[in-house]
Design an enzyme around this catalytic site. Structure first.
Site, PDB file in Angstrom:
ATOM      1  N   LYS A  36       0.862  -1.184   0.000  1.00  0.00           N
ATOM      2  CA  LYS A  36       0.000   0.000   0.000  1.00  0.00           C
ATOM      3  C   LYS A  36       0.897   1.232   0.000  1.00  0.00           C
ATOM      4  CE  LYS A  36      -2.736   3.409   1.646  1.00  0.00           C
ATOM      5  NZ  LYS A  36      -2.620   4.395   2.729  1.00  0.00           N
ATOM      6  N   GLY A  39      -0.748   8.014   0.137  1.00  0.00           N
ATOM      7  CA  GLY A  39      -0.658   9.310  -0.528  1.00  0.00           C
ATOM      8  C   GLY A  39       0.435  10.158   0.106  1.00  0.00           C
ATOM      9  N   GLY A  72      -4.565  10.791  -0.024  1.00  0.00           N
ATOM     10  CA  GLY A  72      -5.166  11.797   0.861  1.00  0.00           C
ATOM     11  C   GLY A  72      -4.813  13.231   0.506  1.00  0.00           C
ATOM     12  N   ASP A 189      -5.787   1.746   3.305  1.00  0.00           N
ATOM     13  CA  ASP A 189      -5.239   0.646   4.122  1.00  0.00           C
ATOM     14  C   ASP A 189      -6.241  -0.502   4.204  1.00  0.00           C
ATOM     15  OD1 ASP A 189      -2.906   2.160   4.868  1.00  0.00           O
ATOM     16  OD2 ASP A 189      -4.192   3.279   6.236  1.00  0.00           O
ATOM     17  N   LYS A 245      -4.663   1.747   9.715  1.00  0.00           N
ATOM     18  CA  LYS A 245      -3.455   1.002   9.339  1.00  0.00           C
ATOM     19  C   LYS A 245      -3.208  -0.175  10.286  1.00  0.00           C
ATOM     20  CE  LYS A 245      -0.737   4.307   7.665  1.00  0.00           C
ATOM     21  NZ  LYS A 245      -1.251   4.295   6.290  1.00  0.00           N
TER      22      LYS A 245
HETATM   23  N1  ATP Z   1       1.248   6.076  17.106  1.00  0.00           N
HETATM   24  C1  ATP Z   1       1.497   6.588  15.906  1.00  0.00           C
HETATM   25  N2  ATP Z   1       2.669   6.308  15.290  1.00  0.00           N
HETATM   26  C2  ATP Z   1       2.953   6.814  14.056  1.00  0.00           C
HETATM   27  N3  ATP Z   1       2.111   7.602  13.353  1.00  0.00           N
HETATM   28  C3  ATP Z   1       0.912   7.919  13.889  1.00  0.00           C
HETATM   29  C4  ATP Z   1       0.560   7.425  15.191  1.00  0.00           C
HETATM   30  N4  ATP Z   1      -0.686   7.894  15.482  1.00  0.00           N
HETATM   31  C5  ATP Z   1      -1.075   8.643  14.430  1.00  0.00           C
HETATM   32  N5  ATP Z   1      -0.131   8.669  13.450  1.00  0.00           N
HETATM   33  C6  ATP Z   1      -0.270   9.410  12.193  1.00  0.00           C
HETATM   34  O1  ATP Z   1      -0.629   8.526  11.123  1.00  0.00           O
HETATM   35  C7  ATP Z   1      -0.167   9.131   9.905  1.00  0.00           C
HETATM   36  C8  ATP Z   1      -0.197   8.139   8.743  1.00  0.00           C
HETATM   37  O2  ATP Z   1      -1.520   7.942   8.268  1.00  0.00           O
HETATM   38  P1  ATP Z   1      -2.125   8.798   7.049  1.00  0.00           P
HETATM   39  O3  ATP Z   1      -3.499   8.292   6.793  1.00  0.00           O
HETATM   40  O4  ATP Z   1      -1.973  10.240   7.336  1.00  0.00           O
HETATM   41  O5  ATP Z   1      -1.138   8.480   5.815  1.00  0.00           O
HETATM   42  P2  ATP Z   1      -1.211   7.342   4.693  1.00  0.00           P
HETATM   43  O6  ATP Z   1      -2.244   6.323   5.053  1.00  0.00           O
HETATM   44  O7  ATP Z   1       0.181   6.862   4.485  1.00  0.00           O
HETATM   45  O8  ATP Z   1      -1.655   8.138   3.385  1.00  0.00           O
HETATM   46  P3  ATP Z   1      -3.104   8.089   2.657  1.00  0.00           P
HETATM   47  O9  ATP Z   1      -4.134   8.123   3.739  1.00  0.00           O
HETATM   48  O10 ATP Z   1      -3.088   9.279   1.784  1.00  0.00           O
HETATM   49  O11 ATP Z   1      -3.109   6.822   1.874  1.00  0.00           O
HETATM   50  C9  ATP Z   1       1.198   9.627  10.278  1.00  0.00           C
HETATM   51  O12 ATP Z   1       1.648  10.647   9.448  1.00  0.00           O
HETATM   52  C10 ATP Z   1       1.003  10.106  11.736  1.00  0.00           C
HETATM   53  O13 ATP Z   1       0.764  11.499  11.767  1.00  0.00           O
HETATM   54 MG    MG Z   2      -4.348   6.868   5.468  1.00  0.00          MG
END
Ligand code: ATP
Ligand code: MG
Length: 287
Positions: A36, A39, A72, A189, A245
């Site tokens: 995955k 974004g 995102g 995710d 996630k």
């Molecule tokens: N315990 C944690 N450890 C690490 N990151 C965390 C935690 N809790 C929250 N986060 C947040 O989760 C974010 C990742 O999820 P996010 O949905 O923003 O990104 P993505 O899933 O990679 O991208 P997209 O949603 O666009 O596919 C991190 O940037 C961080 O700010």
């Molecule tokens: Mg995300």
């Protein structure tokens, strides 16, 4: 003279590195790996190129990558241009039918094709589709007041298997179809986890913009258990986008996926590092 000596030294080191990767390449021979690409990990053209190159490299080594992507930040900027407000609940975007239209245009139209182009630009053969194609992801409305957010209830993986068998790299936008033909927005995710389960993938890699799942002190947890996930979520240490996630990781393990890794996709050659070296990047959740 000096230059050619240095070149010889570098070439010998490169050959040794390639040779050292052999046991890991053999270990993953024929494996299906769902990746995955968040974004948030698509931060620059260089990061995209490095990712694309890794995918072509994997396929060249008889490892079968299946890519599911997010988007995102790209969706946010389009919603902003159109002056459509948006909000997130527990890491998922509340989706009106109007929002879903924009999500589909951005994900299926723009983001999906840019990943396909990047892979093909590196000599791979990528094919873009969404969870709507061949009813890959059949969804029901997710719980909570999220509007048209879908939870996959059936995965028709046949289309993905046939692409893999023909040597293609599938690139999937996270949308789904409802029982009455409606379009659902699926968290990237969640979609990746469902597809990994449906394919009985060997591994699921969740590439994001942080180095892994962090504890209350901000330290990355290299090995993560189901108990830690529920504890940290309850305490609010796992929040926002990290909620779907970690939940996805646990669900995928229950569905028969052997290992899930949450890691920083902005790192150069993140996937090669994880699969072809003994260095374990990010947070791993094992069966
Ligand atoms: N315990 C944690 N450890 C690490 N990151 C965390 C935690 N809790 C929250 N986060 C947040 O989760 C974010 C990742 O999820 P996010 O949905 O923003 O990104 P993505 O899933 O990679 O991208 P997209 O949603 O666009 O596919 C991190 O940037 C961080 O700010
Ligand atoms: Mg995300």
């Amino acid at each position: 003279m000096e230059k050619s000596k240095a070149m010889k030294r570098d070439s010998i080191a490169t050959a040794r590195l390639l040779s050292e990767a052999l046991p890991n390449i053999q270990r993953h021979d024929g494996a299906i790996i769902v990746i995955k690409l968040g974004g948030h990990a698509m931060s620059s053209p260089e990061a995209m190129k490095s990712f694309a190159r890794d995918m072509v490299m994997l396929r060249q080594c008889n490892i079968k990558p299946v890519i599911v992507h997010g988007g995102g930040p790209m969706i946010n900027s389009m919603l902003e241009k159109l002056e459509i407000p948006t909000e997130f609940v527990n890491g998922k975007r509340v989706s009106t039918p109007e929002t879903v239209d924009v999500v589909e245009m951005v994900l299926s139209g723009k983001v999906n094709k840019s990943i396909v182009s990047a892979i093909n630009g590196q000599g791979g053969r990528a094919v873009g589709l969404s969870g709507k194609d061949a009813n890959l992801l059949v969804c029901e409305q997710a719980a909570g007041d999220l509007g048209m957010v879908g939870d996959p209830v059936a995965v028709n993986a046949k289309v993905v298997f046939s692409l893999i068998e023909s040597g293609f790299i599938p690139v999937i936008a996270p949308l789904g179809t409802g029982k009455n033909g409606e379009t659902f927005n699926v968290n990237g995710d969640t979609a990746a986890g469902a597809i990994a389960g449906g394919l009985k993938a060997n591994r699921l890699l969740l590439l994001t913009d942080v180095s892994g799942v962090k504890d209350a002190d901000g330290d990355v947890l290299t090995n993560l258990s189901a108990e830690q996930v529920s504890d940290l979520t309850e305490k609010g240490v796992i929040s926002g986008g990290m909620i779907p996630k970690t939940q996805t990781a646990l669900d995928a393990i229950n569905d028969g996926v052997r290992a899930v890794v949450i890691m920083d996709g902005r790192m150069a050659n993140a996937c090669l590092l994880e699969l072809f070296t003994d260095y374990g990047a990010g947070s791993m959740i094992r069966a």
